[in-house]
Design a protein around this motif. Structure first.
Motif, short mmCIF file in Angstrom:
data_model
loop_
_atom_site.label_atom_id
_atom_site.label_comp_id
_atom_site.label_asym_id
_atom_site.label_seq_id
_atom_site.Cartn_x
_atom_site.Cartn_y
_atom_site.Cartn_z
N TRP A 74 12.67 -10.40 -8.19
CA TRP A 74 12.28 -11.80 -8.15
C TRP A 74 10.78 -12.01 -8.30
O TRP A 74 10.34 -13.04 -8.82
N LEU A 75 9.99 -11.06 -7.81
CA LEU A 75 8.53 -11.20 -7.86
C LEU A 75 7.84 -10.10 -8.68
O LEU A 75 6.64 -10.18 -8.91
N GLY A 76 8.60 -9.11 -9.09
CA GLY A 76 7.98 -7.98 -9.77
C GLY A 76 7.31 -7.06 -8.77
O GLY A 76 7.62 -7.08 -7.57
N GLU A 77 6.38 -6.25 -9.23
CA GLU A 77 5.68 -5.33 -8.34
C GLU A 77 4.82 -6.11 -7.34
O GLU A 77 4.10 -7.04 -7.71
N LEU A 78 4.91 -5.72 -6.09
CA LEU A 78 4.10 -6.37 -5.07
C LEU A 78 2.69 -5.79 -5.05
O LEU A 78 2.48 -4.61 -5.33
N SER A 79 1.74 -6.62 -4.69
CA SER A 79 0.38 -6.15 -4.52
C SER A 79 0.27 -5.37 -3.21
O SER A 79 1.18 -5.39 -2.37
N ALA A 80 -0.86 -4.70 -3.03
CA ALA A 80 -1.08 -3.96 -1.79
C ALA A 80 -1.03 -4.88 -0.58
O ALA A 80 -0.48 -4.54 0.47
N VAL A 81 -1.60 -6.07 -0.73
CA VAL A 81 -1.59 -7.04 0.37
C VAL A 81 -0.16 -7.48 0.67
O VAL A 81 0.23 -7.59 1.85
N GLN A 82 0.62 -7.72 -0.36
CA GLN A 82 2.01 -8.13 -0.15
C GLN A 82 2.83 -7.01 0.47
O GLN A 82 3.67 -7.26 1.34
N ARG A 83 2.61 -5.78 0.04
CA ARG A 83 3.34 -4.66 0.64
C ARG A 83 3.03 -4.52 2.13
O ARG A 83 3.91 -4.25 2.94
N GLN A 84 1.77 -4.72 2.47
CA GLN A 84 1.39 -4.66 3.88
C GLN A 84 2.03 -5.79 4.66
O GLN A 84 2.43 -5.62 5.82
N ARG A 85 2.15 -6.95 4.02
CA ARG A 85 2.79 -8.09 4.70
C ARG A 85 4.27 -7.81 4.95
O ARG A 85 4.81 -8.19 6.01
N VAL A 86 4.92 -7.17 4.02
CA VAL A 86 6.32 -6.79 4.22
C VAL A 86 6.44 -5.82 5.39
O VAL A 86 7.34 -5.91 6.22
N MET A 87 5.53 -4.88 5.47
CA MET A 87 5.56 -3.92 6.57
C MET A 87 5.34 -4.62 7.91
O MET A 87 6.02 -4.33 8.90
N SER A 88 4.40 -5.55 7.97
CA SER A 88 4.16 -6.25 9.23
C SER A 88 5.37 -7.10 9.62
O SER A 88 5.69 -7.25 10.81
N TRP A 89 6.06 -7.65 8.62
CA TRP A 89 7.32 -8.38 8.88
C TRP A 89 8.35 -7.45 9.51
O TRP A 89 8.99 -7.80 10.50
N SER A 90 8.51 -6.27 8.94
CA SER A 90 9.49 -5.32 9.46
C SER A 90 9.14 -4.90 10.88
O SER A 90 10.02 -4.78 11.74
N GLN A 91 7.87 -4.69 11.14
CA GLN A 91 7.44 -4.31 12.48
C GLN A 91 7.72 -5.44 13.49
O GLN A 91 8.11 -5.17 14.63
N ALA A 92 7.55 -6.67 13.05
CA ALA A 92 7.75 -7.81 13.95
C ALA A 92 9.21 -7.95 14.36
O ALA A 92 9.51 -8.53 15.42
N LEU A 93 10.13 -7.44 13.55
CA LEU A 93 11.55 -7.53 13.89
C LEU A 93 11.94 -6.50 14.93
O LEU A 93 12.97 -6.64 15.60
#
Length: 286
Positions: free
Chosen positions: A169-188
């Motif tokens: 849906w978004l293509g390759e994520l940027s480094a900032v976006q990848r880090q945001r996904v990781m922080s989302w996963s940690q928050a769960l």
């Protein structure tokens, strides 16, 4: 697009984008029995008469769904596309889209309850025993996959799954976006435990209802199980669910704010393709 813009929007769109991940929208729609809550094939073997009744009821429900519900999904997709185009993906807007999708899912659950009751009431004791065993195996498998691993690994695997869902849906994520996904996963955190516990509790409630399937109390109880699951949630799961939705909305808002013009254009095009495929379904045209 519970496939996939991201997992949350799977829940938001209900069926529409889940099917949108398929190569052939029309084929996926004809196999909608895999996506509705009264699909029985994963849990027990039905006899010829039961399969015939399931096929008949499924055909009727698909016709109803396509004629009366699918047009609303097209409008919903238009709203989502416009949100992206206007760079107006906010927490408030996502809550509104979620509420709309829940209403749509609720209408489906209400419509299928009488058919589900008819099908389940006809199950033999041996089939209920088979269902009980299948439920037990289901929980054991999910427990092993999602809980019986160290929490850091759960977090890493959850982030990896989200990357895979986002890429089409978004293509390759940027480094900032990848880090945001990781922080989302940690928050769960350890949400998998509550999710599986809730799934097991629902299955046990269904099995208890099956013991009463020949009584007048059966269909009202089944209606609650299909249409009002939240009334059966434990306080712990309700808190986990609310946190999951809140974190998912926050992730979506941040990812779109961090997105490039190319990523937004890809998302708009993909959503447009899903809408086009749905609008060309023969059942809708008919």
């Amino acid at each position: 697009m519970p496939a996939q813009l991201i997992r949350t929007l799977v829940l938001i769109v209900g069926l529409a984008l889940t099917l949108g991940a398929c190569t052939r929208i029309d084929l996926a729609y004809r196999n909608l029995d895999r996506l509705v809550p009264w699909s029985l094939g994963d849990y027990l073997d039905m006899n010829r008469q039961q399969k015939a009744l399931l096929d008949e009821r499924l055909k009727d429900h698909l016709a109803w769904h396509c004629k009366t519900q699918l047009p609303g999904y097209l409008d919903w997709l238009d709203k989502v596309r416009q949100m992206v185009a206007d760079q107006a993906v906010t927490d408030q807007a996502l809550q509104q889209r979620t509420a709309e999708a829940r209403l749509a899912i609720g209408r489906v659950a209400e419509a299928i309850t009488p058919s589900a009751a008819e099908l389940l009431r006809d199950m033999s004791d041996a089939q209920v025993t088979e269902m009980r065993k299948a439920f037990s195996d289901d929980i054991a498998e999910r427990q092993k996959e999602y809980v019986d691993t160290p929490l850091p690994r759960q977090i890493e695997e959850r982030a990896t799954r989200m990357h895979k869902r986002l890429k089409p849906w978004l293509g390759e994520l940027s480094a900032v976006q990848r880090q945001r996904v990781m922080s989302w996963s940690q928050a769960l955190g350890d949400q998998n435990r509550e999710w599986i516990a809730n799934r097991q509790a629902w299955q046990q409630q269904l099995l208890l209802a099956m013991d009463q399937r020949q009584t007048p109390a059966f269909e009202p109880r089944l209606a609650q199980l299909l249409q009002d699951k939240q009334s059966l949630w434990s306080p712990a799961y309700r808190a986990a669910f609310d946190n999951t939705e809140r974190q998912a909305r926050s992730l979506l808002v941040d990812l779109l704010q961090q997105s490039s013009a190319a990523q937004r254009q890809l998302l708009i095009e993909r959503l447009g393709k899903v809408r086009q495929d749905f609008s060309q379904l023969k059942c809708l045209k008919g």
